[in-house]
Design an enzyme around this catalytic site. Sequence first.
Site, short mmCIF file in Angstrom:
data_model
loop_
_atom_site.label_atom_id
_atom_site.label_comp_id
_atom_site.label_asym_id
_atom_site.label_seq_id
_atom_site.Cartn_x
_atom_site.Cartn_y
_atom_site.Cartn_z
N GLU A 1 -3.11 7.78 -4.12
CA GLU A 1 -3.56 6.41 -3.31
C GLU A 1 -3.14 5.14 -4.36
O GLU A 1 -3.86 5.10 -5.42
CB GLU A 1 -4.62 6.21 -2.75
CG GLU A 1 -4.77 5.21 -1.88
CD GLU A 1 -6.09 4.74 -1.24
OE1 GLU A 1 -6.06 4.79 0.20
OE2 GLU A 1 -7.24 5.10 -1.63
N TYR B 1 0.87 -1.14 0.10
CA TYR B 1 0.00 -0.08 0.01
C TYR B 1 0.89 1.08 -0.07
O TYR B 1 2.10 1.32 0.73
CB TYR B 1 -0.88 -0.06 1.30
CG TYR B 1 -1.72 1.37 1.42
CD1 TYR B 1 -2.83 1.42 0.74
CD2 TYR B 1 -1.12 2.54 2.00
CE1 TYR B 1 -3.50 2.76 0.83
CE2 TYR B 1 -1.90 3.75 2.21
CZ TYR B 1 -3.18 3.87 1.58
OH TYR B 1 -3.84 4.78 1.74
#
Length: 386
Positions: free
Chosen positions: A197, A109
């Site tokens: 993101e 992530y």
Amino acid sequence: MNIHEHQAKQILREFGIKVPNGVFAFSVNELIQKVKELKTEKYVLKAQIHAGGRGKAGGVKILNNIDELTNASKELLGKKLITPQTGSEGKEVKRLYVEESSSIEKEFYLSCLVDRSSSKIAFISSDQGGMDIEEVAKNSPEKIITTKVNFNKNISDRDCEKIITIFNLEDSSKLKAISLIKLIYKMFLSTDASLVEINPLVLTKDKKIVCLDAKINFDDNSLFRHPEILKLRDLNEENPTEVEASKHNLAYIKLDGSIGCMVNGAGLAMATMDIIKLYGKEPANFLDVGGGASKEKVSAALKIILSDKNVKGILINIFGGIMRCDVLALGVVEAAKEIKINVPLVVRLAGTNFLEGKKILANSGLKLISAENLDDAAKKIVKAIK
């Protein structure tokens, strides 16, 4: 401003960041024609909506061949996806994206955003890619690291190494990850992004670092510098009332309560919403008409508030500085000529020309309740809608 995944990936690609090859379309026939360009064993079909959680809602599918892809696309296009971010009403899928599948060894992530408290750019990284990062933060906070970077033209190797430490990569992959961070940083600054993101960021079995999913938000206040990004705006994905408000340069956000609010100044608007909650009710919106609003702008604001069927009462709270109370009053009267105000209306005026404003409203024939201060106004509107 939000954009779709396929648009975000195109921007990443333009900055030299590796993403899977993919195509998007607004119809199944167009999509099937375009996927012939792809070279892949399997197809990854993704619904394009401005909301996360698509996978769990059935909005991401891996298909083995063109026939499976065709059938799945027909099912998905036009379907309403309901995710934790869409609310119960869901979002209709109006465009589809298909990309080449990837052979994944590890998932990570990665995100970066403006950290206003420190006036820095915060990179958040984790070795728990492909998962809900909020759940990871709740259950395994040690698996997330935050690295705050000073605003400079370039990001240092040292900061890059801090960001990717948790990925635990070998030397060659580590260098690729550092290069990726530098490119994302460059893209972030160059486009005036507010959030990037990547979830998941993956290490493939052939040792490539690839962005499998991408979300980018941009600072609305900087869009005048980026007409090419503004063209990517999809009004179908936005609340129609908020779109209408933006046409009048009104800062409006729809909420779930029953008391409509019209206020000048964001801070006063927040205080007004807080005191409504204090007395047991919920605001129906955030609406800041700004410091120098015209009567036309005030009229438009009132119409927008009244277009919300959940609104049972309206609280107007104006502290006149640049904003003149008589102009506000004229706007309310103007709106009342065009649209019936059939809910209780409480008005608190203070500051520049407040006596003139009160006189205009008193002589307008409108049924309204005058308040002396914010506390008095909140009590009166809550009482009026009970």
